[in-house]
Design a protein around this motif. Structure first.
Motif, PDB file in Angstrom:
ATOM      1  N   VAL A 155       1.025  -1.095  -0.297  1.00 38.70           N
ATOM      2  CA  VAL A 155      -0.182   0.014   0.280  1.00 38.70           C
ATOM      3  C   VAL A 155       1.225   1.214  -0.381  1.00 38.70           C
ATOM      4  CG1 VAL A 155      -1.311   1.149   0.902  1.00 38.70           C
ATOM      5  CG2 VAL A 155      -1.766  -1.429   1.565  1.00 38.70           C
ATOM      6  N   TYR A 156       0.676   2.526  -1.162  1.00 33.95           N
ATOM      7  CA  TYR A 156       1.260   3.860  -1.254  1.00 33.95           C
ATOM      8  C   TYR A 156       0.410   4.147  -1.299  1.00 33.95           C
ATOM      9  CZ  TYR A 156       5.656   0.580  -2.896  1.00 33.95           C
ATOM     10  OH  TYR A 156       6.617  -0.161  -3.023  1.00 33.95           O
ATOM     11  N   MET A 157       1.102   5.134  -0.495  1.00 38.13           N
ATOM     12  CA  MET A 157       0.437   6.590  -0.446  1.00 38.13           C
ATOM     13  C   MET A 157       0.566   8.014  -1.748  1.00 38.13           C
ATOM     14  SD  MET A 157      -1.121   6.039   2.930  1.00 38.13           S
ATOM     15  CE  MET A 157      -2.290   7.464   2.458  1.00 38.13           C
ATOM     16  N   LYS A 158      -0.574   8.348  -2.159  1.00 38.32           N
ATOM     17  CA  LYS A 158      -0.564   9.289  -3.026  1.00 38.32           C
ATOM     18  C   LYS A 158       1.206   9.804  -3.237  1.00 38.32           C
ATOM     19  CE  LYS A 158      -2.757  12.590  -6.634  1.00 38.32           C
ATOM     20  NZ  LYS A 158      -4.147  12.867  -6.667  1.00 38.32           N
ATOM     21  N   GLY A 159       1.621  10.006  -4.588  1.00 36.47           N
ATOM     22  CA  GLY A 159       3.096  10.934  -4.485  1.00 36.47           C
ATOM     23  C   GLY A 159       4.122  10.304  -3.675  1.00 36.47           C
ATOM     24  N   GLU A 160       4.336   9.077  -3.593  1.00 34.97           N
ATOM     25  CA  GLU A 160       5.405   8.485  -2.816  1.00 34.97           C
ATOM     26  C   GLU A 160       6.209   7.757  -3.537  1.00 34.97           C
ATOM     27  OE1 GLU A 160       4.730   6.575   1.674  1.00 34.97           O
ATOM     28  OE2 GLU A 160       4.106   5.626   0.013  1.00 34.97           O
ATOM     29  N   SER A 161       7.051   7.413  -3.806  1.00 41.30           N
ATOM     30  CA  SER A 161       8.129   6.699  -5.031  1.00 41.30           C
ATOM     31  C   SER A 161       7.678   5.253  -4.731  1.00 41.30           C
ATOM     32  CB  SER A 161       9.408   6.836  -5.163  1.00 41.30           C
ATOM     33  OG  SER A 161      10.381   7.069  -3.906  1.00 41.30           O
ATOM     34  N   MET A 162       7.812   4.471  -5.571  1.00 36.06           N
ATOM     35  CA  MET A 162       7.574   3.216  -5.768  1.00 36.06           C
ATOM     36  C   MET A 162       8.830   2.286  -6.602  1.00 36.06           C
ATOM     37  SD  MET A 162       4.350   0.694  -6.525  1.00 36.06           S
ATOM     38  CE  MET A 162       4.647   1.231  -8.338  1.00 36.06           C
ATOM     39  N   VAL A 163       9.063   1.233  -6.235  1.00 36.48           N
ATOM     40  CA  VAL A 163      10.342   0.263  -6.687  1.00 36.48           C
ATOM     41  C   VAL A 163       9.319  -0.741  -6.886  1.00 36.48           C
ATOM     42  CG1 VAL A 163      12.907   0.391  -6.178  1.00 36.48           C
ATOM     43  CG2 VAL A 163      12.178   2.126  -5.780  1.00 36.48           C
ATOM     44  N   LEU A 164      10.207  -1.388  -7.489  1.00 32.10           N
ATOM     45  CA  LEU A 164       9.898  -2.860  -8.337  1.00 32.10           C
ATOM     46  C   LEU A 164      10.750  -3.235  -8.614  1.00 32.10           C
ATOM     47  CD1 LEU A 164       6.400  -2.395 -10.110  1.00 32.10           C
ATOM     48  CD2 LEU A 164       6.678  -2.814  -7.686  1.00 32.10           C
ATOM     49  N   ARG A 165      11.141  -5.120  -8.469  1.00 36.09           N
ATOM     50  CA  ARG A 165      12.244  -5.057  -8.950  1.00 36.09           C
ATOM     51  C   ARG A 165      12.043  -6.421  -9.205  1.00 36.09           C
ATOM     52  NH1 ARG A 165      16.145  -8.581  -4.694  1.00 36.09           N
ATOM     53  NH2 ARG A 165      18.562  -9.023  -6.427  1.00 36.09           N
ATOM     54  N   CYS A 166      12.087  -7.619 -10.246  1.00 32.39           N
ATOM     55  CA  CYS A 166      11.933  -9.152 -10.502  1.00 32.39           C
ATOM     56  C   CYS A 166      13.066 -10.016 -10.194  1.00 32.39           C
ATOM     57  CB  CYS A 166      12.072  -8.868 -12.003  1.00 32.39           C
ATOM     58  SG  CYS A 166      11.382 -10.566 -12.946  1.00 32.39           S
ATOM     59  N   HIS A 167      12.760 -10.428  -9.460  1.00 37.15           N
ATOM     60  CA  HIS A 167      14.607 -11.331  -8.651  1.00 37.15           C
ATOM     61  C   HIS A 167      13.830 -12.656  -9.179  1.00 37.15           C
ATOM     62  CE1 HIS A 167      16.259 -12.999  -5.680  1.00 37.15           C
ATOM     63  NE2 HIS A 167      15.539 -13.497  -4.900  1.00 37.15           N
ATOM     64  N   SER A 169      11.355   1.625 -11.234  1.00 42.87           N
ATOM     65  CA  SER A 169      10.612   2.372 -10.401  1.00 42.87           C
ATOM     66  C   SER A 169       9.953   3.931 -10.841  1.00 42.87           C
ATOM     67  CB  SER A 169      12.202   2.777  -9.776  1.00 42.87           C
ATOM     68  OG  SER A 169      12.512   4.043 -10.449  1.00 42.87           O
ATOM     69  N   ILE A 170       8.768   4.009 -10.203  1.00 44.29           N
ATOM     70  CA  ILE A 170       8.192   5.291 -10.208  1.00 44.29           C
ATOM     71  C   ILE A 170       8.009   6.945  -9.103  1.00 44.29           C
ATOM     72  CG2 ILE A 170       5.931   6.487 -10.500  1.00 44.29           C
ATOM     73  CD1 ILE A 170       5.636   2.712 -10.813  1.00 44.29           C
ATOM     74  N   SER A 171       9.052   7.660  -9.465  1.00 43.97           N
ATOM     75  CA  SER A 171       9.280   8.948  -8.856  1.00 43.97           C
ATOM     76  C   SER A 171       8.186   8.985  -7.995  1.00 43.97           C
ATOM     77  CB  SER A 171       9.832   9.776  -8.878  1.00 43.97           C
ATOM     78  OG  SER A 171       8.125  10.373 -10.458  1.00 43.97           O
ATOM     79  N   LYS A 172       5.969   9.659  -8.952  1.00 42.03           N
ATOM     80  CA  LYS A 172       5.786   9.282  -7.855  1.00 42.03           C
ATOM     81  C   LYS A 172       3.810   8.592  -8.156  1.00 42.03           C
ATOM     82  CE  LYS A 172       6.705  14.692  -6.777  1.00 42.03           C
ATOM     83  NZ  LYS A 172       6.608  15.501  -6.820  1.00 42.03           N
ATOM     84  N   VAL A 173       3.598   8.183  -7.458  1.00 46.11           N
ATOM     85  CA  VAL A 173       2.437   7.222  -7.652  1.00 46.11           C
ATOM     86  C   VAL A 173       1.021   7.753  -7.644  1.00 46.11           C
ATOM     87  CG1 VAL A 173       3.531   4.729  -7.114  1.00 46.11           C
ATOM     88  CG2 VAL A 173       2.450   6.236  -5.813  1.00 46.11           C
ATOM     89  N   ASP A 174       0.253   7.268  -8.611  1.00 47.43           N
ATOM     90  CA  ASP A 174      -1.269   8.385  -8.396  1.00 47.43           C
ATOM     91  C   ASP A 174      -1.899   7.185  -8.640  1.00 47.43           C
ATOM     92  OD1 ASP A 174      -1.018   7.277 -11.372  1.00 47.43           O
ATOM     93  OD2 ASP A 174      -0.688   9.945 -11.674  1.00 47.43           O
ATOM     94  N   SER A 175      -3.199   7.561  -8.011  1.00 44.69           N
ATOM     95  CA  SER A 175      -4.056   6.395  -8.472  1.00 44.69           C
ATOM     96  C   SER A 175      -4.298   4.962  -9.740  1.00 44.69           C
ATOM     97  CB  SER A 175      -5.708   7.065  -9.120  1.00 44.69           C
ATOM     98  OG  SER A 175      -5.998   7.455  -9.904  1.00 44.69           O
ATOM     99  N   ASN A 176      -3.601   6.197 -10.840  1.00 46.69           N
ATOM    100  CA  ASN A 176      -3.798   5.518 -12.136  1.00 46.69           C
ATOM    101  C   ASN A 176      -1.965   3.730 -12.186  1.00 46.69           C
ATOM    102  OD1 ASN A 176      -5.096   6.740 -13.906  1.00 46.69           O
ATOM    103  ND2 ASN A 176      -3.140   8.604 -13.976  1.00 46.69           N
ATOM    104  N   ASP A 177      -1.624   4.034 -10.848  1.00 44.45           N
ATOM    105  CA  ASP A 177      -0.702   2.327 -10.286  1.00 44.45           C
ATOM    106  C   ASP A 177      -0.958   1.806  -9.266  1.00 44.45           C
ATOM    107  OD1 ASP A 177       1.066   4.541 -12.117  1.00 44.45           O
ATOM    108  OD2 ASP A 177       1.665   5.376 -10.215  1.00 44.45           O
TER     109      ASP A 177
END
Length: 243
Positions: free
Chosen positions: A116-128, A157-165
């Motif tokens: 769960v991320y808050m709008k405006g936070e950065s998100m990092v995904l990793r394929c391990h 990575s996404i610098s700032k997430v929003d509802s579209n993410d």
């Protein structure tokens, strides 16, 4: 207030102050991913206030005591039995909140720092990949649609997430000339303003509920005392003259 209730209320106040002053221990994961694969090395660190005497740190796995008393607890996730919740207690701190770890017997896993991320936070995904096998042609999918493609880089990575993410994410990659796909991970993006508004409403409801209970208790106590004062035993007999 009845005198018999006073010691009980004082004990509640003292217990509340003691609990407030006793901070909780914290379990931290290194690396910080809570979705891992078999044979991954994971370090769980127990942090808290005070210095533990003689490395006396308590570790729990699914509410069962682990026979180790060290700050950094290293595990190799040999099988899925290492999945579950981990807690620790260090020094004068209280028992920590549980930290979840999930082990998958797969070739690939999509890793994220939280679900769960808050709008405006950065998100990092990793394929391990399993045992860090070499991978190529890494693709990240959102709701079944390929979103990003990398030749060798396994991070997205996404610098700032929003509802579209919002949505279901997974990744695919080529390992030894075979195309492998991870399991789906659902990620939610929340609006801080809406969550704050909801929490405020909850606090208002709780406040008025507590006030209503206190008012009802005071009212009941008032009429109880009034009946006792005006009861037959408390009525004075009229004075009579001696003849």
């Amino acid at each position: 207030m009845q005198p018999s209730l006073l010691p009980f209320l004082l004990l509640l106040v003292l217990a509340g102050r003691k609990a407030a002053n006793l901070s909780k221990s914290i379990v931290t994961l290194y690396p910080p991913w809570f979705h891992v694969l078999k044979n991954d090395l994971v370090t769980l660190r127990c942090e808290g206030s005070g210095t533990p005497e003689g490395n006396s740190i308590l570790w729990l796995h699914n509410d069962t005591i682990i026979p180790v008393q060290i700050q950094d607890y290293n595990i190799i996730t040999k099988n899925i039995s290492y999945s579950g919740k981990y807690q620790c207690q260090r020094g004068q701190s209280a028992l920590s909140e549980p930290v979840g770890l999930e082990v998958f017997p797969d070739w690939l896993v999509l890793q994220t720092l939280k679900l769960v991320y808050m709008k405006g936070e950065s998100m990092v995904l990793r394929c391990h990949s399993w045992e860090n096998k070499g991978i190529s042609k890494v693709t990240f999918y959102q709701n079944g649609i390929g979103r990003k493609f990398f030749q060798h880089d396994s991070n997205f990575s996404i610098s700032k997430v929003d509802s579209n993410d919002n949505g279901d994410y997974f990744c695919s990659a080529t390992i030894r000339n075979r195309r492998e796909t991870s399991r789906v991970v659902r990620i939610t993006v929340q609006d801080p303003s809406s969550s704050t508004s909801s929490s405020s409403k909850i606090w208002y409801i709780l406040f008025y509920l507590v006030m209503g209970v206190l008012f009802a208790a005071d009212t009941g106590l008032y009429f109880t005392l009034k009946r006792e004062i005006n009861g037959p035993k408390n009525k004075r007999r009229p004075l009579t003259r001696w003849r």
